[in-house]
Design an enzyme around this catalytic site. Structure first.
Site, PDB file in Angstrom:
ATOM      1  N   SER A  13     -17.799  59.239  39.457  1.00  0.00           N
ATOM      2  CA  SER A  13     -16.751  59.319  38.436  1.00  0.00           C
ATOM      3  C   SER A  13     -16.954  60.562  37.578  1.00  0.00           C
ATOM      4  CB  SER A  13     -16.810  58.091  37.533  1.00  0.00           C
ATOM      5  OG  SER A  13     -18.029  58.088  36.826  1.00  0.00           O
ATOM      6  N   LYS A  48     -15.881  53.405  31.461  1.00  0.00           N
ATOM      7  CA  LYS A  48     -16.873  54.296  30.887  1.00  0.00           C
ATOM      8  C   LYS A  48     -16.344  54.928  29.607  1.00  0.00           C
ATOM      9  CE  LYS A  48     -19.662  58.045  32.756  1.00  0.00           C
ATOM     10  NZ  LYS A  48     -19.710  58.943  33.896  1.00  0.00           N
ATOM     11  N   HIS A  93     -26.621  54.896  46.635  1.00  0.00           N
ATOM     12  CA  HIS A  93     -26.489  54.743  45.174  1.00  0.00           C
ATOM     13  C   HIS A  93     -27.865  54.866  44.534  1.00  0.00           C
ATOM     14  CE1 HIS A  93     -25.205  53.120  41.289  1.00  0.00           C
ATOM     15  NE2 HIS A  93     -23.950  53.218  41.711  1.00  0.00           N
ATOM     16  N   GLY A  94     -27.916  55.195  43.259  1.00  0.00           N
ATOM     17  CA  GLY A  94     -29.179  55.160  42.503  1.00  0.00           C
ATOM     18  C   GLY A  94     -29.572  53.696  42.307  1.00  0.00           C
ATOM     19  N   GLN A 102     -23.493  46.695  36.375  1.00  0.00           N
ATOM     20  CA  GLN A 102     -22.914  46.983  37.689  1.00  0.00           C
ATOM     21  C   GLN A 102     -23.459  46.102  38.816  1.00  0.00           C
ATOM     22  OE1 GLN A 102     -21.644  50.863  38.876  1.00  0.00           O
ATOM     23  NE2 GLN A 102     -22.818  51.760  37.225  1.00  0.00           N
ATOM     24  N   ASP A 208      -0.539  41.883   1.792  1.00  0.00           N
ATOM     25  CA  ASP A 208      -0.042  42.982   2.631  1.00  0.00           C
ATOM     26  C   ASP A 208       1.310  43.467   2.105  1.00  0.00           C
ATOM     27  OD1 ASP A 208       0.441  44.693   4.777  1.00  0.00           O
ATOM     28  OD2 ASP A 208       1.074  43.085   6.130  1.00  0.00           O
TER      29      ASP A 208
HETATM   30  C1  SPV Z   1       0.057  44.721  10.802  1.00  0.00           C
HETATM   31  O1  SPV Z   1      -0.845  44.491  11.621  1.00  0.00           O
HETATM   32  O2  SPV Z   1      -0.166  44.976   9.630  1.00  0.00           O
HETATM   33  C2  SPV Z   1       1.447  44.754  11.252  1.00  0.00           C
HETATM   34  C3  SPV Z   1       1.865  43.893  12.357  1.00  0.00           C
HETATM   35  O3  SPV Z   1       2.238  45.428  10.635  1.00  0.00           O
HETATM   36  S1  SPV Z   1       2.474  42.430  11.672  1.00  0.00           S
HETATM   37  O4  SPV Z   1       1.434  41.850  10.860  1.00  0.00           O
HETATM   38  O5  SPV Z   1       2.853  41.581  12.788  1.00  0.00           O
HETATM   39  O6  SPV Z   1       3.628  42.755  10.856  1.00  0.00           O
HETATM   40 MG    MG Z   2       1.553  46.049   8.751  1.00  0.00          MG
END
Ligand code: SPV
Ligand code: MG
Length: 436
Positions: A13, A48, A93-94, A102, A208
Site C-alpha cells: 500500500s 491506514k 509477507h513480513g 492483520q 445549543d
Molecule cells: C449538530 O450536531 O449540532 C447539528 C445536527 O447541527 S442536529 O443536532 O441534528 O441539528
Molecule cells: Mg448544530
C-alpha cells in the site's frame, strides 16, 4: 522440458519506498515471477491513513523496482479475491502480521493457499527507527492545514460515501482518528470529523442556541487538530451575521478545516431536533443566498467547501420548498447540500435525494441520520448521498457512562464498584501518543 517459473504474490500500500521494502521485494523476486497487489486508495484510507500518493503514482513507484514483474489492483485488505484469481505459488509477507490487527487477514491467506497448494513465506519484519520516523513525518504532513483542508474533496472523489463522526475534544478526536474495525476482510475507519454545535455546547454545559461564540468553537477545533490528521467539517449554525460570517469562514479555511455547514435559519437558533416544538424561523432564499455568496467570496482556496443546510423538512415547509431552496443555494455557490429531517422514517430524505439528483447529479449531498438511524451507509450511497455525519454519538455515549460512574461512587462511598465501568489506565495511556 523447462521447468515452469514459480509465481509470487505480495501486497503493498506504501507511498514511500525504503530499504525494508526493496530488500523483501528482492527476496520475493528470487522465488519467482513477482506480482504486486497494490491496495486501492479506498482500501488504504480505510485501514491506514490517507495515501500521500494516489494509486496510479504508487503503482509507478513500485513498478520501477527491480524484480517486480506485474502490478495488479487489490480491492480489499483481504487477499482472497486475488489469490483465487492469480493462484500464486508463494505469498510473501513480513512476519509482523503473525499477531495483531492483520492476523485474521493472514489466517485467511493460509486457508486460501491450502485450497490450491500455495505456500506462505514470511521474512523477519524490519523494525527500523528511520522507517518509523518516515511514517510519522508523513502523518505530520497530513495534519498541516493545506494538506488536511484539501482532503475532504479528495475523499469525495475517491469514495462513494464519506463517513464522518462527531468530535468535541482532543480525546474524542483521537477516537475518531484511530478507531478501526476489521469485518469480513474489510477494514473500516471514519474518514473525517464533525465539529457539532450541539456537542460543543453540551460539553460546556450550555444550550445549543449559538451561545458559544466562534472563538470558543475555534479553540475546540484547534485542540482536535493538534492531535489528529483527518479532515474536519464544521457546523457553524446559521453562520450568524453576514458581516461576521465572512471573517469566521476565512479563519476556518486558514486553520485547515475542509468544510463549513450553515443552516438556513435566522434569529435565535434552536436545535433542529426540536422541530416545530419550539419557535424557529427560516431565512428567506434571497438572504441566505446572499450569505452563501459573501462566504464564498471571502475564501482563498478551491479546497474549502461551503455547504448549505436546508431546514424545510424540519420546519414542515414541504418537499417543494426544500428542493427550491437546494437548487437556489447551489446556484448561489454552495458546494454541497445538507438535507435534514427529524423523522424516524427516512422516506422524506430518500424522496429529497431522488428528486434533487434528477436535476443535479453531482453536488455532494450530506445527511445527519440521528433520527432516521436505521439506514445503512450503503443504502444512503445508493440514494445519491455522499457524506453521512454521525453528529452526536460520542457525546451521547460518553455522558451516561460518566453519570453511572458518579452514581456508583455516591451509592458505595468508594470507587471500587465503578472500576469495571472504567477504561484501564493502561488503555488510556496507549490511546494518547507519546504517553507509553
Ligand atoms: C449538530 O450536531 O449540532 C447539528 C445536527 O447541527 S442536529 O443536532 O441534528 O441539528
Ligand atoms: Mg448544530
Amino acid at each position: 522440458m523447462t521447468e515452469h517459473r514459480k509465481s509470487v504474490y505480495m501486497s503493498f500500500s506504501t507511498d514511500v519506498i525504503h530499504g525494508g521494502h526493496t530488500s523483501i521485494i528482492q527476496k520475493a523476486a528470487e522465488l519467482g515471477e513477482l506480482t504486486i497487489g497494490m491496495l486501492t486508495d479506498e482500501v488504504v484510507v480505510s485501514y491506514k491513513r490517507f495515501p500521500v500518493l494516489k494509486y496510479d503514482e504508487r503503482v509507478k513507484l513500485i513498478k520501477s523496482i527491480k524484480g517486480v514483474s506485474k502490478v495488479v489492483p487489490q480491492n480489499s485488505l483481504s487477499y482472497a479475491e486475488n489469490l483465487r484469481k492469480y493462484m500464486p505459488d508463494f505469498v510473501v509477507h513480513g512476519d509482523n502480521w503473525v499477531k495483531g490487527f492483520q492476523k485474521p487477514i493472514r489466517d485467511e491467506v493460509e486457508q486460501v493457499l491450502l485450497e490450491y497448494g500455495g505456500e506462505l513465506i514470511e521474512y523477519p519484519y524490519s523494525n527500523n527507527e528511520d522507517y518509523e520516523q518516515l511514517e510519522l513525518s508523513q502523518r505530520e504532513q497530513l495534519s498541516m492545514p493545506d494538506a488536511r483542508r484539501a482532503r475532504l474533496k479528495k475523499l469525495l472523489e475517491m469514495k462513494p460515501l464519506v463517513s464522518v463522526i462527531e468530535a468535541h475534544s482532543g480525546i474524542t478526536g483521537l477516537i475518531a482518528e484511530k478507531t478501526t474495525v476489521l469485518i469480513d476482510g474489510e477494514t473500516r475507519q471514519f474518514d473525517a470529523m464533525w465539529s457539532s454545535s450541539l456537542c460543543d455546547s453540551t460539553v460546556k454545559g450550555k444550550p445549543d442556541i449559538e451561545l458559544l461564540d466562534m472563538s470558543k468553537r475555534f479553540q475546540i477545533i484547534d485542540e482536535i487538530m493538534d492531535v489528529t490528521t483527518k479532515p474536519i467539517i464544521v457546523d457553524a449554525d446559521t453562520g450568524g451575521q453576514v458581516e461576521h460570517f465572512v471573517y469566521n469562514i476565512k479563519t476556518l479555511e486558514r486553520m485547515g478545516v475542509s468544510a463549513v455547514i450553515i443552516e438556513d435559519k435566522t434569529g435565535l437558533k434552536k436545535n433542529s431536533l426540536f422541530g416545530t416544538d419550539v419557535e424557529q424561523t427560516q431565512d428567506t432564499i434571497e438572504n441566505f443566498s446572499e450569505k452563501i455568496r459573501a462566504g464564498k467570496a471571502a475564501l482563498k482556496t478551491k479546497d474549502f467547501f461551503l455547504i448549505a443546510r436546508i431546514e424545510s423538512l424540519i420546519l414542515e415547509k414541504g418537499m417543494e420548498d426544500a428542493l427550491t431552496r437546494a437548487f437556489a443555494f447551489v446556484e448561489a455557490g454552495a458546494n454541497g447540500i445538507m438535507i435534514h429531517s427529524r423523522k424516524k422514517d427516512p422516506n422524506e430524505i430518500f424522496e429529497f435525494c431522488e428528486k434533487f439528483r434528477i436535476k443535479d447529479p453531482s453536488t455532494p449531498l450530506v445527511v445527519v441520520p440521528s433520527s432516521f438511524n436505521t439506514v445503512t451507509e450503503d443504502e444512503f450511497a445508493k440514494r445519491g448521498v455522499n457524506i453521512v455525519i454521525y453528529a452526536n454519538q460520542l457525546t451521547r455515549t460518553g455522558f451516561p457512562a460518566m453519570q453511572r460512574a458518579a452514581e456508583s461512587i455516591l451509592e458505595n462511598k468508594r470507587a471500587k464498584e465503578a472500576d469495571d465501568m472504567c477504561m484501564s489506565i493502561n488503555e488510556i495511556l496507549t490511546l494518547i501518543p507519546g504517553e507509553y
